[in-house]
Each structure stands twice: as C-alpha cells, then as structure tokens.
Design a protein around this motif. Structure first.
Motif, PDB file in Angstrom:
ATOM      1  N   GLN A 127       0.849  -1.200   0.000  1.00 59.83           N
ATOM      2  CA  GLN A 127       0.000   0.000   0.000  1.00 59.83           C
ATOM      3  C   GLN A 127       0.877   1.241   0.000  1.00 59.83           C
ATOM      4  OE1 GLN A 127      -3.239   0.997   0.001  1.00 59.83           O
ATOM      5  NE2 GLN A 127      -3.675  -1.097  -0.675  1.00 59.83           N
ATOM      6  N   GLY A 128       0.459   2.241  -0.736  1.00 60.24           N
ATOM      7  CA  GLY A 128       1.168   3.521  -0.673  1.00 60.24           C
ATOM      8  C   GLY A 128       2.453   3.565  -1.472  1.00 60.24           C
ATOM      9  N   LYS A 129       2.760   2.508  -2.221  1.00 58.18           N
ATOM     10  CA  LYS A 129       3.965   2.526  -3.063  1.00 58.18           C
ATOM     11  C   LYS A 129       3.557   2.581  -4.519  1.00 58.18           C
ATOM     12  CE  LYS A 129       7.082   1.715   0.214  1.00 58.18           C
ATOM     13  NZ  LYS A 129       8.037   2.738   0.610  1.00 58.18           N
ATOM     14  N   ARG A 130       4.506   2.996  -5.355  1.00 54.98           N
ATOM     15  CA  ARG A 130       4.260   2.948  -6.808  1.00 54.98           C
ATOM     16  C   ARG A 130       5.198   1.937  -7.433  1.00 54.98           C
ATOM     17  NH1 ARG A 130       2.611   8.916  -8.662  1.00 54.98           N
ATOM     18  NH2 ARG A 130       2.130   7.904 -10.623  1.00 54.98           N
ATOM     19  N   TYR A 131       4.722   1.380  -8.543  1.00 58.83           N
ATOM     20  CA  TYR A 131       5.508   0.338  -9.215  1.00 58.83           C
ATOM     21  C   TYR A 131       5.652   0.663 -10.690  1.00 58.83           C
ATOM     22  CZ  TYR A 131       5.033  -2.020  -4.842  1.00 58.83           C
ATOM     23  OH  TYR A 131       5.122  -2.310  -3.504  1.00 58.83           O
ATOM     24  N   PHE A 132       6.854   0.476 -11.185  1.00 52.29           N
ATOM     25  CA  PHE A 132       7.149   0.770 -12.590  1.00 52.29           C
ATOM     26  C   PHE A 132       7.767  -0.459 -13.241  1.00 52.29           C
ATOM     27  CE2 PHE A 132       7.137   4.740 -10.336  1.00 52.29           C
ATOM     28  CZ  PHE A 132       6.453   5.596 -11.189  1.00 52.29           C
ATOM     29  N   LEU A 133       7.245  -0.794 -14.401  1.00 56.50           N
ATOM     30  CA  LEU A 133       7.834  -1.890 -15.178  1.00 56.50           C
ATOM     31  C   LEU A 133       8.808  -1.253 -16.163  1.00 56.50           C
ATOM     32  CD1 LEU A 133       8.003  -4.817 -16.223  1.00 56.50           C
ATOM     33  CD2 LEU A 133       5.918  -4.381 -17.555  1.00 56.50           C
ATOM     34  N   TYR A 134      10.066  -1.676 -16.080  1.00 61.53           N
ATOM     35  CA  TYR A 134      11.139  -0.997 -16.811  1.00 61.53           C
ATOM     36  C   TYR A 134      11.844  -1.955 -17.770  1.00 61.53           C
ATOM     37  CZ  TYR A 134      15.718   1.212 -17.495  1.00 61.53           C
ATOM     38  OH  TYR A 134      16.845   1.753 -18.040  1.00 61.53           O
ATOM     39  N   ALA A 209      10.409  -1.631 -10.524  1.00 62.88           N
ATOM     40  CA  ALA A 209      11.004  -0.782  -9.491  1.00 62.88           C
ATOM     41  C   ALA A 209       9.895  -0.245  -8.593  1.00 62.88           C
ATOM     42  CB  ALA A 209      11.756   0.369 -10.134  1.00 62.88           C
ATOM     43  N   GLU A 210      10.225  -0.154  -7.315  1.00 65.22           N
ATOM     44  CA  GLU A 210       9.254   0.364  -6.330  1.00 65.22           C
ATOM     45  C   GLU A 210       9.706   1.746  -5.862  1.00 65.22           C
ATOM     46  OE1 GLU A 210       7.934  -2.211  -2.779  1.00 65.22           O
ATOM     47  OE2 GLU A 210       9.162  -0.645  -1.867  1.00 65.22           O
ATOM     48  N   THR A 211       8.772   2.672  -5.812  1.00 62.01           N
ATOM     49  CA  THR A 211       9.079   4.005  -5.256  1.00 62.01           C
ATOM     50  C   THR A 211       7.968   4.369  -4.279  1.00 62.01           C
ATOM     51  OG1 THR A 211       7.771   5.345  -6.813  1.00 62.01           O
ATOM     52  CG2 THR A 211      10.012   4.747  -7.517  1.00 62.01           C
ATOM     53  N   PRO A 212       8.213   5.378  -3.434  1.00 63.35           N
ATOM     54  CA  PRO A 212       7.100   5.892  -2.627  1.00 63.35           C
ATOM     55  C   PRO A 212       6.067   6.548  -3.550  1.00 63.35           C
ATOM     56  CG  PRO A 212       9.216   6.738  -1.855  1.00 63.35           C
ATOM     57  CD  PRO A 212       9.472   6.075  -3.158  1.00 63.35           C
ATOM     58  N   GLN A 236      13.613  16.815  -9.657  1.00 66.05           N
ATOM     59  CA  GLN A 236      12.199  16.799 -10.037  1.00 66.05           C
ATOM     60  C   GLN A 236      11.468  15.788  -9.157  1.00 66.05           C
ATOM     61  OE1 GLN A 236      10.552  18.708 -12.495  1.00 66.05           O
ATOM     62  NE2 GLN A 236       8.746  17.813 -11.494  1.00 66.05           N
ATOM     63  N   LEU A 237      10.410  16.249  -8.501  1.00 65.00           N
ATOM     64  CA  LEU A 237       9.591  15.338  -7.707  1.00 65.00           C
ATOM     65  C   LEU A 237       8.308  15.036  -8.456  1.00 65.00           C
ATOM     66  CD1 LEU A 237       9.958  17.055  -4.185  1.00 65.00           C
ATOM     67  CD2 LEU A 237      11.468  15.401  -5.300  1.00 65.00           C
ATOM     68  N   SER A 238       7.829  13.809  -8.325  1.00 64.95           N
ATOM     69  CA  SER A 238       6.563  13.431  -8.957  1.00 64.95           C
ATOM     70  C   SER A 238       5.648  12.811  -7.914  1.00 64.95           C
ATOM     71  CB  SER A 238       6.807  12.431 -10.084  1.00 64.95           C
ATOM     72  OG  SER A 238       7.531  13.054 -11.114  1.00 64.95           O
ATOM     73  N   GLY A 239       4.360  12.770  -8.238  1.00 68.51           N
ATOM     74  CA  GLY A 239       3.389  12.223  -7.293  1.00 68.51           C
ATOM     75  C   GLY A 239       2.579  13.357  -6.684  1.00 68.51           C
ATOM     76  N   THR A 293      14.030  13.442   0.353  1.00 69.01           N
ATOM     77  CA  THR A 293      12.867  14.221   0.762  1.00 69.01           C
ATOM     78  C   THR A 293      12.378  13.555   2.053  1.00 69.01           C
ATOM     79  OG1 THR A 293      11.318  12.801  -0.420  1.00 69.01           O
ATOM     80  CG2 THR A 293      12.204  14.670  -1.644  1.00 69.01           C
ATOM     81  N   SER A 294      11.242  14.013   2.581  1.00 66.27           N
ATOM     82  CA  SER A 294      10.777  13.406   3.837  1.00 66.27           C
ATOM     83  C   SER A 294      10.442  11.929   3.649  1.00 66.27           C
ATOM     84  CB  SER A 294       9.567  14.173   4.355  1.00 66.27           C
ATOM     85  OG  SER A 294       8.525  14.035   3.404  1.00 66.27           O
ATOM     86  N   ASN A 295      10.134  11.537   2.416  1.00 69.03           N
ATOM     87  CA  ASN A 295       9.716  10.130   2.241  1.00 69.03           C
ATOM     88  C   ASN A 295      10.478   9.388   1.152  1.00 69.03           C
ATOM     89  OD1 ASN A 295       8.694  11.654   0.200  1.00 69.03           O
ATOM     90  ND2 ASN A 295       6.769  10.527   0.056  1.00 69.03           N
ATOM     91  N   ASP A 296      11.488   9.986   0.543  1.00 69.22           N
ATOM     92  CA  ASP A 296      12.240   9.284  -0.504  1.00 69.22           C
ATOM     93  C   ASP A 296      13.719   9.614  -0.394  1.00 69.22           C
ATOM     94  OD1 ASP A 296      12.639   7.581  -2.623  1.00 69.22           O
ATOM     95  OD2 ASP A 296      11.999   8.992  -4.170  1.00 69.22           O
TER      96      ASP A 296
END
Ligand code: GCB
Length: 618
Positions: A127-134, A209-212, A236-239, A293-296
C-alpha cells in the motif's frame, strides 16, 4: 456515432496516447538503484512471422477490438477440452532475457519480425507505493501487456522505457507479455540499411522498481557551464506531494543543502564549491551524492568535470586533451550477439584500456546505461550517438520526432555521467537540404537540453585528387570537425599511397577522426599490399597515423573498430563470413597486428600531452 460515445472514445484514445508518451517523458533517473524485482531470466517465446497473435484474420488488431482480447497477450490456458487455443506459452521454448534472439537459437539467426515473450512472476505490492515496469531496451517496436491489458508501445531499439503499473500489479501471480518486432522500415530510426546485425528481442534488463507514492523522479547535478567553482542542477519530484523540501548531500565535498520544490515538483540548485577533485581519465573521481525528501531517498555516484573547445583545442578541466579513442559496437564478439551482462561490457572497455584509450565512441546508437556507468568508473570519456545513420527519411516529420525522442531519452538517462563529453546527432548522412534541416534541428535540440557537453556528428568528406575536403555546412553548427574517412580501404590505393593525401578542413575547430580502418582476417598473413591480411591492416594504420598527424588541429580519433562484429553486408566466404573484419580484436578476442601500432601511437601521444601546454592553440 453518438456524441457521448465519441467523447469517451476520444478520452480513451487520448489517455492511451498519454500513457504511451508518459513512458518516455517520466523516465526515472537512476531507476536500477531503486528496490527492484528483476524479471531477467528465461522467458517463454512464440515466433509469429504473420503476427497471428496480434491481428485477427481480417487484420484487425486484437488489442484495438471492443473486448481488447483474443491475442497472445491474453496468455490463456485451455480451460476445457473442447476449447480451441492455438498457442500455449507454458509449453513454448524459452529465451534468456536479457539477450537478442539471434545468438540464442540457430533458426533465429536471420529472423526479422515478431516474437512474443511471456514471463510469469509473483509480486506483493505494498500500500502507498508505486511500481514501474522498466525495460532497458527492446529492438525495435515493443507492445507490452500486463495481465492481459496493454500498457503501451515503444519504438527505438536502444532506449529504455517504463510504465507505471501501480494499478495493474496483482498480489500473487502476474503475467507480462511483450510483442517484440525488429522489422526494418524505411521511415524508422535507424532505417532499413545499416552495417550491423539487426539483433531482435529484449536485449537489456527488465525489472519492476518500487518508489514511494511521491518520489524523486529525475535530477541533474553537474558543474555549471563556464564555472568550475559551481555545481548546478535540478531535482524533479513526482506524485501527489510535489512541493516538498529536498536535501542534496555530497559529503566528501562538504556539501549539504536543502531547497524547496515548487508546485510542479521542480527544485533548482546552485552551489559554490572549492577544492573539488575533478573527474578525468587519469583520476575518475566519483562523489557519493544523495538526494532525499521526507519520504524518498536516492544515492548516485557523480563525477564533475568541464569540457569545452577553444579554437582547435579540446579542454578537459581547462587543459588540452587528445582523445585517444576507439569505436565500439554493443556486441560481444565472443558470443556473436549483443552484450548481455556487466561482464561483457567490462570486457569491451578493458580491451579499449589495453589500447591505452581515454575515449570511446559508443557507435551508432545508445549503448547500455551500465556501459556508460562503467566508463565513468574506469576513466573513459564517451561519445554517445543516436542511430541517425546513412539515409534517414529526412522529410518525414514522424521520423524526426522519433530521432529527437531517442536523443532526449539518451540525454535524460545519461546526463549525470561525467564520462559523456559528446552527444552525436548522427553518422555519415548524405548532403541535402532536408537532411540539413533535420540534423541542425537535432543539434539545436541537444543544446536546448544540455549546454554542458559538445555536440557533434560523424560527417563525410569528399575528394579532389589527393585533396580531402571537409566542408559540410552542418559542421558550422557543431563543436568538432569530426568525420569518417576510408583512405586505403574504400578509396582504393595501397596503404603507402596515403602519404599523397592532404586535408582541407573548413572550420577552426578541433579535428576528431571518427572512423578510419580496413578489414583483416586474424591469422591471415601476407605482404602489406594484400587485402584482408593483418599486414595490410597494420600498414594501413601506420600510414593513416602518419597522414593524420599532419592535420593542424588533430585532437582525437576513434578508429573503426575495437572488435570484429557481425554484419549481413559482409558475405565474402573466405575473409568475412558475415563479419565486418575491421576490428583490432578478432571475433575470438585475439589482438591483430594493427592493435600494437595504434597502442604505440597512443602511448606516444599520451607522453606528449603530459608535457604541459602542448598543443594549446593561441
Ligand atoms: C562506415 C560506417 C560504419 C561501417 C564502416 C565500414 O563508414 O559508419 O558503420 O561499419 O563504415 O566498415 O564500412
């Protein structure tokens, strides 16, 4: 069509399109340093020369149909005994990923067309994570499906791409299917005619890959142009949470700074630095850089150096440098296929080091990101290129867009690598107005993305008797007078006759010979006038180096080429056997005689350049 359904179709098409193009734009910087699930390994595959897995018998694409199903990407299993299903991934053979298909299965050596790949993997998304297929690279056109749904399409055989799969990744078993198609087409980049093997398939790493949820998506941290006492860049921040505080630390340089990103997630930095140890081939210093950052949090290793030209000189960190280079294809001759691992890449760069190179031309397309990172570590400056090669469809706007996209992706991916000193917009492109417009636009585009590196192209020459003229007007737009010449090979004549030639180069710029060379079959011996012998190639190098040394402003070269490589253009049964034999190493890794000539030249040149101020033009 009813208005409503028309609108929803439009939305669907637009969102599909933005999903596809998003795959390009949001390429995550340094993505392999994230927490990843590797999908490298054995993937089941189906050869599909008629594209039955993609089109129905009326040649309508299954993934464009109402149900969006019916293709091999459904990855179905027969559910009851009466069900008709004409494919079955589970019982199909496997190919290694990463790896081209040509070098793995004999009947695929010359195959051009579609192959479907399928990989099953388990995931436990949090929960709360993002996933990217690379994907590091798929040659040439890739259609990607996850659990039966299309993620998008990517064109370009050598550039990475990714998809946000946060909403599609399942807890438990998942199926990823890729339609890889290496069909050559006139309007593509490259076009149908090249002098290298059209290796197909998933040729580089694949991972998730998993990111916040809000994450550091990109950054550039380099020396400022024209100021070696300042580091400059962006994060650059995203989200959802874009306007956050970002801290950049380079502990060994005593740097720690915190800036706040704006509402678009952009934070700019400019930091005064002193006592920085600059990156150079002699001392390839890389600093540990962390961004949080505070979370990454992400770490990288970054070198700092400046590269400029001044008159006919190339100045690295303010000092004249001679580019002792060699051209390299992304191919391990020992497996007669694309380099597949860090070991393969390291081997190629070690061979360049044995020649005493400080520079490599990664021809003619983007090489693996890992290759550029290794060059950073090993102290090799890099010429990086896109496959704008020979006769591109200059008038086609889509072709231009494609070439520009490949260039943008390359710059986005490698912009933090100190090793990269040159972006090349193409190779041996024939003069015409539309080519001039295309290539100049490419050069301007590169400068608009990155003003800290040199912009060049491998130009062509023309001859009047023994005068070699370099006057392509594109040269005015570039930082180097860089060109290919094939004296004593395609020009005819013997190696000794090279002494008759002289160069007439129209620009007051550093001269870099991006190609010269000739073929030799390792172990084939004769006198120096006999083509294909090691002695001919040796004499060609001796005489080329004498001839080129007379050029005022010669500041580097990348002879063609480090190692013999496969090419369908080279069928001679005795000497070539579908290898371009211009390598200084054979396809079994044996050094040919010419290797030692070039090495000696580089050893001597290195000594000369170590004597202070040698070559500095006023
Ligand atoms: C060239 C091309 C290179 C070829 C080489 C050759 O000019 O740039 O891709 O492989 O000549 O061997 O003919």
């Amino acid at each position: 069509m009813k208005k409503n359904s028309y609108i929803s179709l439009l939305i669907l098409v637009t969102s599909l399109f933005s999903r596809i193009s998003a795959a390009q734009e949001n390429l995550i910087q340094n993505i392999s340093a994230r927490s990843i699930i590797s999908l490298n390994g054995r993937w089941n595959y189906i050869i599909d020369p008629y594209e039955n897995g993609y089109y129905d018998y009326r040649r309508e694409a299954f993934d464009q149909s109402k149900s969006g199903t019916g293709g091999y990407f459904d990855d179905k299993k027969q559910e009851d005994k009466s069900e008709l299903l004409e494919y079955d991934f589970d019982h199909s053979p496997t190919l290694a990923v990463p790896g081209d298909w040509n070098s793995q299965v004999e009947k695929l050596d010359l195959y051009e067309g579609t192959i479907w790949y399928r990989n099953k993997f388990t995931a436990s998304p949090k929960q709360g994570k993002r996933y990217f297929l690379y994907f590091g690279a798929v040659n040439y056109e890739a259609h990607v499906y996850l659990n039966g749904k299309k993620l998008g399409m990517h064109k370009g055989g050598f550039t990475p791409f990714q998809f946000d799969i946060t909403d599609r990744l399942k807890a438990g078993e998942n199926s990823v299917v890729v339609k890889a198609d290496n069909t050559r087409k006139k309007e593509e980049v490259p076009t149908i005619n090249t002098d290298w093997w059209n290796y197909g398939g998933i040729t580089r790493d694949v991972f998730i890959a998993e990111t916040p949820a809000s994450y550091i998506s990109d950054y550039q941290i380099q020396l400022s142009k024209g100021n070696m006492g300042q580091i400059e860049g962006f994060i650059q921040l995203s989200g959802a949470e874009k306007s956050q505080k970002v801290t950049v630390e380079i502990p060994a340089a005593g740097i720690k700074t915190t800036v706040k990103a704006d509402t678009s997630g952009r934070a700019l930095i400019k930091l005064a630095v002193n006592n920085l140890e600059y990156w150079s081939p002699e001392s390839p210093k890389l600093y540990d850089v962390t961004i949080s950052t505070s979370n990454d949090h992400i770490s990288d290793k970054i070198g700092f150096r400046s590269i400029v030209t001044k008159g006919k000189d190339i100045l690295l960190n303010g000092k004249p440098v001679f580019l002792r280079g060699i051209s390299i294809h992304d191919e391990n001759p020992l497996i007669a296929g694309r380099a597949r691992s860090e070991g393969d890449l390291r081997m190629l760069l070690s061979w360049a080091k044995e020649l005493n190179c400080n520079f490599v031309r990664l021809a003619h397309y983007p090489h693996n990101e890992e290759m550029v990172r290794l060059a950073d570590q090993m102290g090799l400056m890099v010429w990086a290129e896109v496959p704008v090669y020979w006769t591109i469809a200059w008038d086609n706007p889509e072709t231009y867009k494609n070439a520009e996209a490949q260039m943008s992706t390359l710059i986005t991916r490698d912009k933090n690598r100190a090793a990269v000193i040159v972006w090349s917009v193409g190779n041996e492109t024939p003069l015409s107005d539309s080519r001039y417009t295309f290539m100049s636009n490419m050069a301007s585009h590169v400068r608009s993305m990155d003003n800290t590196r040199l912009v060049a192209a491998a130009l062509e020459v023309h001859r009047k008797g023994f005068e070699v003229i370099v006057d392509d007007s594109l040269g005015e737009k570039l930082d180097l007078a860089s060109f290919n010449e094939y004296g004593a090979w395609y020009w005819g004549g013997t190696p000794k006759e090279l002494s008759k030639y002289h160069f007439n180069i129209k620009y007051n710029k550093p001269v870099v010979i991006t190609e010269f060379g000739g073929d030799a079959l390792a172990g084939f011996h004769g006198d120096e006038d006999t083509r294909w012998t090691e002695e001919y190639q040796e004499a060609l190098y001796v005489n080329q180096l004498n001839m080129l040394s007379k050029i005022d402003g010669l500041r580097g070269m990348t002879p063609w080429i480090l190692a013999d490589f496969k090419s369908p253009r080279r069928p001679h049964p005795l000497y070539q056997n579908f290898y371009n034999r211009k390598g200084l190493y054979s396809e079994t890794g044996k050094k040919k005689k010419a290797f030692f000539i070039l090495k000696k030249f580089y050893d001597d040149t290195e000594k000369k350049y170590n004597i202070k101020s040698y070559g500095a033009s006023k």
